[in-house]
Design an enzyme around this catalytic site. Structure first.
Site, short mmCIF file in Angstrom:
data_model
loop_
_atom_site.label_atom_id
_atom_site.label_comp_id
_atom_site.label_asym_id
_atom_site.label_seq_id
_atom_site.Cartn_x
_atom_site.Cartn_y
_atom_site.Cartn_z
N LYS A 170 -68.02 -5.99 77.52
CA LYS A 170 -68.87 -7.12 76.60
C LYS A 170 -67.83 -7.55 75.66
O LYS A 170 -68.08 -8.76 75.04
CB LYS A 170 -70.17 -6.54 75.81
CG LYS A 170 -71.43 -6.10 76.99
CD LYS A 170 -72.49 -6.08 76.13
CE LYS A 170 -73.68 -6.44 77.21
NZ LYS A 170 -73.99 -5.21 78.06
N GLU B 185 -77.81 -11.75 69.55
CA GLU B 185 -79.27 -11.01 69.71
C GLU B 185 -78.45 -9.74 70.51
O GLU B 185 -77.72 -9.66 71.31
CB GLU B 185 -80.01 -11.82 70.66
CG GLU B 185 -79.53 -11.84 72.25
CD GLU B 185 -78.34 -12.37 72.62
OE1 GLU B 185 -78.00 -13.05 71.78
OE2 GLU B 185 -77.81 -12.03 73.47
N SER C 265 -68.26 -1.43 84.91
CA SER C 265 -68.53 -2.34 83.54
C SER C 265 -68.27 -1.60 82.17
O SER C 265 -68.14 -2.07 81.29
CB SER C 265 -69.55 -3.20 83.74
OG SER C 265 -70.87 -2.46 84.14
C1 LIG Z 1 -74.76 -5.00 79.09
C2 LIG Z 1 -74.11 -4.36 80.29
C3 LIG Z 1 -74.14 -4.63 81.73
C4 LIG Z 1 -75.09 -5.89 81.96
O1 LIG Z 1 -74.70 -7.30 81.69
P1 LIG Z 1 -74.07 -8.26 82.66
O2 LIG Z 1 -74.03 -9.55 81.76
O3 LIG Z 1 -75.08 -8.55 83.70
O4 LIG Z 1 -72.68 -8.00 82.91
C5 LIG Z 1 -73.52 -3.95 82.80
N1 LIG Z 1 -72.67 -3.16 82.34
C6 LIG Z 1 -72.53 -2.46 81.08
C7 LIG Z 1 -71.74 -1.45 80.60
C8 LIG Z 1 -73.38 -3.13 80.11
O5 LIG Z 1 -73.15 -2.69 78.70
#
Ligand SMILES: *Cc1c(COP(=O)(O)O)cnc(C)c1O
Length: 419
Positions: free
Chosen positions: A93, A115, A405
């Site tokens: 993020k 948000e 992610s």
């Molecule tokens: C917020 C988040 C997501 C989901 O958000 P996307 O916009 O779909 O990438 C996925 N993985 C993590 C670790 C997150 O914090």
């Protein structure tokens, strides 16, 4: 390796039929201003360089691409993990928040709003604002504030004001509405940092451009390591930013299969899920036409997922288009399957993943339901009616790239509570 900005494709307002700007007309000038500023900034070598330097020296890019040996053995394929969990603040993020905060500064905006649901995007935005000396207000439902106390405290330490939202269910959807209301009133001096590849144009394209650093790095890294492109590129999909940032770098490589993994929650059939691409009809949510979860009157229905980051009833419009065009495939994995994969990756690799990418790991390991292929439904207790998952595991091995992610520190309490 390309920079995060220079090689970005056009600033699309529509992706096929999807996207657009379904907002009050008072917001159009602010969206036009943002679109113009981004078109200019990303063509400006100085901006690209400044962002690349921050991503490198502050955030820790490039993140490693790691060949996960024991996970590969378990999956029967060679698996590389793109380690966004090692990025500063613990998830992808920050790529978006840092880029947008830098853009806000360039636009002369002193105040940033955002948000947040679980607080991850709020923390990333508060981090970027502290770094760049910007005022930061984060709208958060009071119910989410109660559930996510540590992130509320982190945002406070980083100098952000967390503004409680008391409307409706007091969660993410209401927080977005409140942020939009603020922006309508204060657009002249305020930038609104949206946290995923959603919202009215130009946000889906802007967020994709800022997240494509993931895919650009990973593509170069896997070519260096293996001398060829992966057979499959896999990522979890909430709003869709980490997935689109990964996919976009491989979109022109026709032989690379793109797989987005949504949250099936308690099971697709239970209705308690968060898989609009697998199940949803076309609808408008937060300013954009996409796949959304809605009732027969078009009202948005509540999403459910064990992972807060996937707990959103919509998806980015570019994903809806990639689905319809057949370029990408979307599958869904239940809460139970994701939690099992979370535990499995801890043991196999010494990596504690966030629950969001644990969905992608679960699919890799054979879980999940593929709506398009008409595979067996996921039952309410989370076990698959048609076990084996053989159709997505062709024999003879193969090469997969999976975007991890984020890290799972934030999810420990949740997972331990589930026993
Ligand atoms: C917020 C988040 C997501 C989901 O958000 P996307 O916009 O779909 O990438 C996925 N993985 C993590 C670790 C997150 O914090």
């Amino acid at each position: 390796m390309t920079g995060p900005v220079a090689s970005a494709p056009g600033l699309d307002r529509r992706f096929g039929a999807y996207g657009g700007r379904y907002v009050p007309e008072t917001l159009i000038p602010a969206l036009d201003e943002l679109e113009g500023a981004w078109a200019e900034a990303r063509g400006d070598g100085g901006f690209a360089q400044e962002l690349a330097a921050l991503l490198r020296d502050y955030a820790g890019r490039p993140t490693p691409l790691y060949r996960a040996r024991r996970l590969s053995e378990a999956a029967g394929r060679t698996v590389y993990l793109k380690r966004e969990d090692l990025l500063h603040s613990g998830a992808h993020k920050l790529n978006n928040a840092l880029g947008q905060a830098l853009l806000a500064k360039r636009m002369g905006k002193e105040r940033v709003i955002a948000e947040t649901g679980a607080g991850q995007h709020g923390v990333a935005t508060a981090t970027a604002c502290a770094l760049l000396g910007l005022e930061c207000v984060v709208y958060m439902g009071s119910e989410d504030m109660r559930r996510q106390r540590p992130n509320v405290e982190r945002m406070g330490l980083l100098g952000a004001e967390v503004a409680p939202v008391e409307a409706g269910a007091r969660t993410l959807k209401e927080a977005v509405s409140e942020a939009i209301r603020d922006w309508v009133t204060n657009a002249a001096g305020t930038h609104y940092v949206i946290g995923s590849a959603v919202g009215p144009a130009p946000y889906p394209a802007l967020v994709r451009d800022l997240q494509r650093v993931i895919g650009d790095e990973a593509r170069a890294q896997i070519l260096a390591a293996e001398g060829r492109l992966p057979d499959r590129v896999i990522a979890c999909v909430g709003g869709g930013s980490n997935a689109i940032g990964t996919f976009v770098a491989f979109a022109a490589d026709a032989d690379v299969e793109l797989v987005g993994v949504e949250a099936a929650g308690e099971g697709i059939d239970s209705g308690r899920h968060s898989a609009p691409l697998s199940t949803g009809a076309r609808g408008v949510l937060h300013g954009s036409l996409s796949a959304v979860m809605q009732d027969s009157d078009g009202q948005i229905v509540e999403a459910h997922s064990v992972s807060a980051g996937l707990d959103y009833p919509g998806s980015g419009p570019e994903h809806a288009h990639l689905r319809d065009s057949g370029r990408a495939r979307y599958v869904a994995v239940t809460d139970d399957e994701a939690v099992a994969a979370f535990r499995r990756l801890c043991r196999l690799e010494g990596i504690v993943p966030a629950l969001e990418p644990s969905h992608a790991v679960a699919w890799l390991l054979g879980a999940g339901v593929d709506a398009a292929a008409g595979r067996g439904p996921v039952t309410a207790n989370g076990s698959e009616a048609d076990p084996g998952g053989g159709d997505h595991h062709p024999s003879g091995g193969g090469l997969d790239l999976l975007t991890l992610s984020g890290r799972g520190d934030k999810d420990l309490a949740e997972v331990l509570e589930l026993g």
